[in-house]
Design a protein around this motif. Structure first.
Motif, short mmCIF file in Angstrom:
data_model
loop_
_atom_site.label_atom_id
_atom_site.label_comp_id
_atom_site.label_asym_id
_atom_site.label_seq_id
_atom_site.Cartn_x
_atom_site.Cartn_y
_atom_site.Cartn_z
N ARG A 123 -5.21 -5.44 -1.09
CA ARG A 123 -5.85 -4.26 -0.51
C ARG A 123 -5.30 -2.95 -1.08
NH1 ARG A 123 -6.60 -5.39 5.96
NH2 ARG A 123 -7.13 -7.59 5.86
N PHE A 124 -4.11 -3.01 -1.68
CA PHE A 124 -3.50 -1.80 -2.21
C PHE A 124 -4.15 -1.39 -3.52
CE2 PHE A 124 0.05 -3.17 0.50
CZ PHE A 124 0.45 -1.97 1.04
N ASP A 125 -4.29 -0.07 -3.72
CA ASP A 125 -4.72 0.40 -5.04
C ASP A 125 -3.51 0.44 -5.96
OD1 ASP A 125 -3.35 2.99 -4.81
OD2 ASP A 125 -4.89 3.47 -3.34
N THR A 166 -0.73 3.18 -5.26
CA THR A 166 0.16 2.89 -4.13
C THR A 166 1.13 1.76 -4.47
OG1 THR A 166 -1.60 3.56 -2.61
CG2 THR A 166 0.22 2.30 -1.68
N MET A 179 0.61 8.58 1.22
CA MET A 179 0.48 7.13 1.38
C MET A 179 -0.04 6.74 2.75
SD MET A 179 3.92 5.67 -0.53
CE MET A 179 3.46 3.95 -0.23
N LYS A 208 -3.77 5.68 3.26
CA LYS A 208 -4.01 4.39 2.61
C LYS A 208 -3.38 3.25 3.39
CE LYS A 208 -4.27 6.59 -1.93
NZ LYS A 208 -3.63 6.77 -3.26
N GLU A 247 -5.52 2.53 6.37
CA GLU A 247 -6.73 1.80 5.99
C GLU A 247 -6.41 0.35 5.68
OE1 GLU A 247 -10.10 1.87 2.42
OE2 GLU A 247 -8.69 3.54 2.64
N ILE A 248 -5.33 0.15 4.93
CA ILE A 248 -4.93 -1.20 4.55
C ILE A 248 -4.51 -2.02 5.77
CG2 ILE A 248 -3.09 -2.49 3.34
CD1 ILE A 248 -3.16 -0.12 1.28
#
Length: 266
Positions: free
Chosen positions: A149-151, A154, A217, A220, A223-224
């Motif tokens: 799920r992390f970009d 990140t 961060m 994100k 969201e994650i």
């Protein structure tokens, strides 16, 4: 070493042993040279002769070699085979080594199957993420499924923030705190209670430590961390934690002096 005019029926030549045991003559000659397995006798014509006992020793060597032991290590592990108890001890050691290898192979197979599931859920080929998942599987970090799920940005920040040792220590602290949160939830401790708010504060401090104060961060991570439908045991556990933490965090941030932006890098 005994000398024989002819080859007795209970002896074998190096070629016969090689064929019977599935090794090369050169291998047996090398084992003899290294003092790992020397023939029990020799004919007057200079032929090296082996016995059934030598075959058992050779089987021992092959088994240990297949388990990854070096020849030097094998030399020190070979057990005398003079009595039934000696033979049984040798077989017991081989069985223990095989069981250990089986467990390692099972763990490797599980990791491969888990990685395959993660790969299929990812939309693109990303070998950096694959490597991260593998490392976390080896660390037995149950939250490995979050990695997909992390970009990349990140993930790079996380890689720079933690090495394997510090990552393990952080996850251990997070897991222990998560256990405490679940215990409070199961005990139906109200979110506004003093004990719950102490745990929430510790949880928030851990999040700040994870991000190293980098506020970019947080959206994100939120969201994650949002799990609508759990797909595995870890996500089910995290969803329970989130359901309990959400109202508790709202209460924590509404308390005077508990500004979530305080002391955090812009």
């Amino acid at each position: 070493m005994e000398k024989h005019r002819a080859i007795p029926s209970d002896y074998m030549t190096v070629g016969q042993v090689a064929k019977k045991m599935g090794v090369t003559v050169r291998t047996l000659q090398y084992y003899d040279k290294e003092g790992l397995l020397s023939p029990s006798a020799e004919s007057e014509g200079g032929r090296r002769l082996y016995t059934d006992k030598d075959l058992v020793l050779l089987h021992q060597i092959k088994a240990l070699k297949s388990l990854g032991f070096s020849l030097d290590a094998i030399k020190h592990r070979l057990i005398s085979l003079e009595t039934p108890a000696d033979v049984a001890a040798a077989l017991c050691e081989q069985a223990d080594s095989l069981r250990e290898k089986i467990e390692l192979l099972k763990a490797s197979l599980t990791s491969i199957e888990q990685l395959r599931e993660e790969v299929l859920q990812m939309q693109t080929v990303n070998f950096k993420k694959y490597a991260d998942i593998i490392v976390n599987l080896q660390m037995k970090n149950d939250s490995y499924s979050l990695i997909k799920r992390f970009d990349d940005e990140t993930l790079d920040k996380i890689r720079n923030r933690f090495n394997k040792e510090s990552g393990l220590k952080f996850m251990d602290r997070l897991n222990r705190l998560s256990d405490e949160i679940l215990a409070l939830q199961e005990a139906q401790v109200p979110p506004e209670s003093e004990r719950c708010q102490e745990v929430v504060e510790a949880y928030w401090e851990l999040i700040m430590e994870f991000t190293n104060g980098d506020m970019t961060m947080l959206p994100k991570l939120m969201e994650i961390g949002t799990i609508d439908t759990a797909t595995n045991a870890w996500e089910e556990r995290q969803k329970k934690i989130n359901d309990y933490l959400e109202p508790a965090l709202k209460i924590y941030f509404s308390t005077p002096g508990k500004d979530p932006l305080h002391g955090v890098k812009e």
